[in-house]
Structures are given as structure tokens and as C-alpha cells.
Design a protein around this motif. Structure first.
Motif, mmCIF file in Angstrom:
data_model
loop_
_atom_site.group_PDB
_atom_site.id
_atom_site.type_symbol
_atom_site.label_atom_id
_atom_site.label_comp_id
_atom_site.label_asym_id
_atom_site.label_seq_id
_atom_site.Cartn_x
_atom_site.Cartn_y
_atom_site.Cartn_z
ATOM 1 N N ASN A 182 -40.076 -29.651 -12.310
ATOM 2 C CA ASN A 182 -38.960 -30.014 -11.834
ATOM 3 C C ASN A 182 -38.303 -28.507 -11.588
ATOM 4 O O ASN A 182 -39.001 -27.887 -11.379
ATOM 5 N N GLY A 183 -37.407 -28.619 -10.407
ATOM 6 C CA GLY A 183 -36.645 -27.585 -9.826
ATOM 7 C C GLY A 183 -37.420 -26.734 -9.219
ATOM 8 O O GLY A 183 -38.399 -27.085 -8.035
ATOM 9 N N GLU A 184 -37.206 -25.286 -9.523
ATOM 10 C CA GLU A 184 -38.893 -24.403 -8.525
ATOM 11 C C GLU A 184 -39.629 -24.059 -9.051
ATOM 12 O O GLU A 184 -39.707 -23.652 -10.070
ATOM 13 N N ILE A 185 -40.965 -24.254 -8.798
ATOM 14 C CA ILE A 185 -42.681 -23.839 -9.400
ATOM 15 C C ILE A 185 -42.909 -22.703 -8.347
ATOM 16 O O ILE A 185 -42.119 -23.262 -7.437
ATOM 17 N N THR A 186 -43.768 -22.281 -8.891
ATOM 18 C CA THR A 186 -44.525 -20.927 -8.585
ATOM 19 C C THR A 186 -45.838 -21.226 -8.461
ATOM 20 O O THR A 186 -46.960 -21.216 -9.515
ATOM 21 N N VAL A 187 -46.613 -21.453 -7.663
ATOM 22 C CA VAL A 187 -47.934 -20.903 -7.531
ATOM 23 C C VAL A 187 -48.740 -19.632 -6.317
ATOM 24 O O VAL A 187 -48.626 -19.328 -6.419
ATOM 25 N N SER A 188 -49.550 -19.289 -7.751
ATOM 26 C CA SER A 188 -50.114 -18.471 -7.751
ATOM 27 C C SER A 188 -51.568 -17.829 -8.120
ATOM 28 O O SER A 188 -52.047 -19.308 -8.836
ATOM 29 N N GLY A 189 -52.022 -17.781 -6.886
ATOM 30 C CA GLY A 189 -53.585 -17.872 -7.560
ATOM 31 C C GLY A 189 -53.997 -16.259 -6.731
ATOM 32 O O GLY A 189 -53.842 -15.383 -5.779
ATOM 33 N N THR A 190 -56.020 -16.794 -6.611
ATOM 34 C CA THR A 190 -56.819 -15.377 -5.465
ATOM 35 C C THR A 190 -57.863 -16.588 -5.390
ATOM 36 O O THR A 190 -58.455 -16.958 -5.769
ATOM 37 N N ALA A 191 -58.616 -15.633 -3.703
ATOM 38 C CA ALA A 191 -59.624 -16.603 -3.450
ATOM 39 C C ALA A 191 -61.157 -15.279 -3.346
ATOM 40 O O ALA A 191 -60.066 -14.267 -2.495
ATOM 41 N N SER A 192 -61.820 -15.476 -3.727
ATOM 42 C CA SER A 192 -62.824 -13.835 -3.637
ATOM 43 C C SER A 192 -63.976 -14.920 -3.324
ATOM 44 O O SER A 192 -64.396 -16.554 -3.020
ATOM 45 N N ASP A 193 -65.097 -14.325 -2.498
ATOM 46 C CA ASP A 193 -66.154 -14.946 -1.939
ATOM 47 C C ASP A 193 -66.921 -13.628 -2.195
ATOM 48 O O ASP A 193 -66.513 -12.310 -2.133
ATOM 49 N N THR A 194 -68.007 -13.799 -2.770
ATOM 50 C CA THR A 194 -69.336 -12.229 -3.032
ATOM 51 C C THR A 194 -69.914 -12.198 -2.515
ATOM 52 O O THR A 194 -70.529 -11.250 -1.632
ATOM 53 N N GLU A 195 -70.165 -12.774 -1.029
ATOM 54 C CA GLU A 195 -70.977 -13.292 0.240
ATOM 55 C C GLU A 195 -70.422 -12.271 1.024
ATOM 56 O O GLU A 195 -70.710 -12.242 1.893
ATOM 57 N N ASP A 196 -69.352 -12.760 1.650
ATOM 58 C CA ASP A 196 -68.670 -12.680 2.942
ATOM 59 C C ASP A 196 -67.310 -12.261 2.582
ATOM 60 O O ASP A 196 -66.993 -11.962 1.774
ATOM 61 N N LYS A 197 -66.330 -12.460 3.560
ATOM 62 C CA LYS A 197 -64.907 -12.017 2.659
ATOM 63 C C LYS A 197 -64.283 -13.382 3.677
ATOM 64 O O LYS A 197 -64.178 -13.928 4.571
ATOM 65 N N VAL A 198 -63.149 -13.368 2.683
ATOM 66 C CA VAL A 198 -61.646 -15.054 2.699
ATOM 67 C C VAL A 198 -61.731 -15.031 3.943
ATOM 68 O O VAL A 198 -60.741 -13.233 4.862
ATOM 69 N N SER A 199 -61.546 -15.471 5.013
ATOM 70 C CA SER A 199 -61.690 -15.452 5.820
ATOM 71 C C SER A 199 -59.499 -15.800 6.481
ATOM 72 O O SER A 199 -58.490 -14.950 7.653
ATOM 73 N N PHE A 200 -59.260 -16.919 5.440
ATOM 74 C CA PHE A 200 -57.911 -17.792 5.477
ATOM 75 C C PHE A 200 -57.774 -18.302 4.619
ATOM 76 O O PHE A 200 -58.083 -18.902 3.538
ATOM 77 N N THR A 201 -56.327 -18.865 3.983
ATOM 78 C CA THR A 201 -55.960 -19.920 2.579
ATOM 79 C C THR A 201 -54.623 -20.056 2.913
ATOM 80 O O THR A 201 -53.574 -19.539 3.278
ATOM 81 N N LYS A 202 -54.877 -21.999 2.601
ATOM 82 C CA LYS A 202 -54.010 -22.258 2.909
ATOM 83 C C LYS A 202 -53.119 -23.916 1.649
ATOM 84 O O LYS A 202 -54.355 -23.569 0.895
ATOM 85 N N LEU A 203 -52.169 -23.931 1.731
ATOM 86 C CA LEU A 203 -51.565 -24.411 0.852
ATOM 87 C C LEU A 203 -50.896 -25.883 1.307
ATOM 88 O O LEU A 203 -50.604 -26.201 2.028
ATOM 89 N N ILE A 204 -51.691 -26.862 0.593
ATOM 90 C CA ILE A 204 -51.759 -28.433 0.898
ATOM 91 C C ILE A 204 -50.566 -29.091 -0.334
ATOM 92 O O ILE A 204 -51.430 -29.124 -1.300
ATOM 93 N N LEU A 205 -49.781 -30.173 0.139
ATOM 94 C CA LEU A 205 -48.918 -30.140 -0.877
ATOM 95 C C LEU A 205 -49.039 -31.983 0.350
ATOM 96 O O LEU A 205 -49.051 -32.246 0.823
ATOM 97 N N ASN A 206 -50.069 -33.167 -1.593
ATOM 98 C CA ASN A 206 -49.818 -34.301 -1.278
ATOM 99 C C ASN A 206 -50.072 -34.560 0.240
ATOM 100 O O ASN A 206 -50.020 -35.940 1.178
ATOM 101 N N ASP A 207 -51.971 -33.370 0.242
ATOM 102 C CA ASP A 207 -52.485 -34.299 1.530
ATOM 103 C C ASP A 207 -52.405 -33.351 2.934
ATOM 104 O O ASP A 207 -52.566 -33.324 3.834
#
Length: 284
Positions: A182-207
Motif C-alpha cells: 500500500n502507499g508508496e513502495i520501493t523496488v531496488s535491485g541489481t543486474a549482473s552479467d559474468t560474460e558481458d555487460k548489462v545494456s539496459f534494465t526496465k521496470l514492467i508493471l502488469n505487463d
């Protein structure tokens, strides 16, 4: 070489009419100075002391004015003909590929990638590497004058998708129900790639994608970007859940590396603003 016990000299001509002496030695050397003429025939013969002249020998000399050139190199997926973009001097791939381009030349001697001969269709080529592994592909063209041109295609081949972890807070429980927000929530995280480098990350809500590849909100979905660094390897979003009806809210994180490998991680929560209200209980 000229062979005659009464040898006098060797002479040459370009037209068979005007002759010039080359040497008075039987072992002789002719020095040719190129001019604007691309092809020229030189006629040689020897003369003895009695003035007798031998049969002539003709040699065609070709002057190649311009060095060969490899140009318009592009890399495509083997299936679908999708062009792969060049990123900081490297092609990042997760599928079989082919290299296309053009070669400008006169009097071709060889055109190779490593030890593999590449065939030409007039001036264009298409090369399908047999190994499809990351590394440096050296394209080299050589003309018959020994002039060469080298073009390197640097490929990073990777089939492994990034890894994503994220947390949502605060999350409450009520009446034995879990994953309530409820109210305001916080979504926090990390993305990693051992072979390459992450190009981008997106947030998706209900598809529905609610952020772009730079982490910026796309529409009025109650999303605020707090942290988005290293192309989305670290991210934090604030979400105003009052923008959503009392229903399930599926939160997904999509991450992609430079080779195009993607991963989605998701969790489903239930929006219930009533869980933020105080509860009174009594007993007798």
C-alpha cells in the motif's frame, strides 16, 4: 641472361621500332619506371658483335596505381538478416552470424579471413564463419603487386543472459494474507552479467513497460526513478500504489546484455490500501 660467345649487348623497346640498350653484360637487369600507363609490353632482344639480333621476348608489365580496399563491412544474423549494430568497436552476438562488405581491387591475388579463402561476387562478399566464437576476424586482401589491406571485425559471442535480483518494501501481512502493499513502495535491485555487460534494465508493471532503456518513467504510472546506474546494473524505483486498483500488481524487471540476451524476474503483490489503516480489537 643472354648466351652467345660473340655477345655484344641487350636492347629493349616498347613499340618494336625504337630500341634502347639495356646492358653489355650477359647477366643483365632491366629497371622499369612506372608511368600513367596501366599496362605496357616491353620487348627484349640480344645483339652480337656482328650485328645479328636474336628472337624477341615480350614481357607485360602492369602498374597497379591504387591499393586494394575493404569497405562497407556489416554483420548480420544468419537467420532473418537482422543487422547487428557496432558497439564501441565490437559486435555483440548471441546467434550465428555472417560478415558482408565490398572489396575494391585491380588484379586480385587473394582475399582471406585467416586461412579461409573468401569468394567474391564482383566486388561484394558474404562470409559465414565456421566457428561462430568470440574473437578477432582478420579480413585481408592482396593484389598481384603485393599491396594489401586488412580490416578487423571484433566479435563477442555470448549466449548467457544477465542475472537479476530485486526486493520490494514495505510488504505487509494481514489476516494470513502475504505480499500486501500500500502507499508508496520501493523496488531496488541489481543486474549482473559474468560474460558481458548489462545494456539496459526496465521496470514492467502488469505487463506494461513503465520505464525506458535509460531508466526514465514512460507514463503516469506513479513511478519515480531514484537510482539507475551502470546501464541498469543498480536500480531503485518508487511506486505510488494508489495509482492502482485493489488488485494484483505484477512487478517485473527486464534486463538485457549487449549481445541481446534477456531475462525477466517477476513477483506478484496485492494492492490493498486498507492494510495501512489501524486495527482496533477488544475483549471482554
Amino acid at each position: 641472361n643472354a648466351s652467345d660467345s660473340h655477345f655484344s649487348f641487350v636492347e629493349y623497346s616498347y613499340d618494336g621500332t625504337s630500341w634502347n640498350s639495356v646492358s653489355e653484360n650477359k647477366a643483365w637487369t632491366f629497371v622499369y619506371t612506372p608511368d600513367e600507363t596501366e599496362e605496357k609490353t616491353v620487348i627484349f632482344r640480344s645483339v652480337d658483335k656482328a650485328g645479328n639480333r636474336s628472337q624477341t621476348i615480350e614481357k607485360k608489365i602492369v602498374t597497379i596505381q591504387n591499393e586494394p580496399l575493404i569497405s562497407e563491412i556489416k554483420v548480420f544474423a544468419s537467420e532473418g538478416e537482422k543487422e547487428i549494430s557496432l558497439q564501441n568497436g565490437t559486435y555483440y552476438l548471441n546467434k550465428d552470424f555472417k560478415i558482408k562488405g565490398n572489396v575494391s581491387y585491380k588484379y586480385l591475388k587473394s582475399f582471406k579471413c585467416g586461412e579461409n579463402e573468401i569468394s567474391l561476387n564482383e566486388n561484394s562478399f558474404e562470409y559465414n564463419p565456421s566457428d561462430n566464437k568470440k574473437g578477432l576476424y582478420e579480413l585481408k586482401v592482396i593484389d598481384k603487386a603485393g599491396q594489401s589491406f586488412i580490416s578487423n571485425v571484433n566479435v563477442f559471442y555470448d549466449e548467457k543472459a544477465p542475472e537479476v535480483e530485486f526486493t520490494v518494501s514495505p510488504v505487509v501481512e494481514r489476516d494470513q494474507k502475504k505480499n500486501l502493499i500500500n502507499g508508496e513502495i520501493t523496488v531496488s535491485g541489481t543486474a549482473s552479467d559474468t560474460e558481458d555487460k548489462v545494456s539496459f534494465t526496465k521496470l514492467i508493471l502488469n505487463d506494461e513497460e513503465v520505464t525506458d532503456s535509460s531508466g526514465n518513467p514512460l507514463s503516469d504510472k506513479g513511478v519515480t526513478k531514484s537510482v539507475y546506474s551502470d546501464s541498469g546494473m543498480r536500480f531503485t524505483y518508487k511506486i505510488d500504489t494508489t495509482k492502482y486498483d485493489k488488485n494484483n500488481l505484477k512487478i517485473e524487471i527486464l534486463s538485457q546484455d549487449r549481445a541481446g540476451n534477456q531475462i525477466k524476474e517477476s513477483e506478484t503483490y496485492y494492492v490493498d490500501q486498507d492494510t495501512d489503516k489501524p486495527v482496533i480489537s477488544s475483549s471482554t
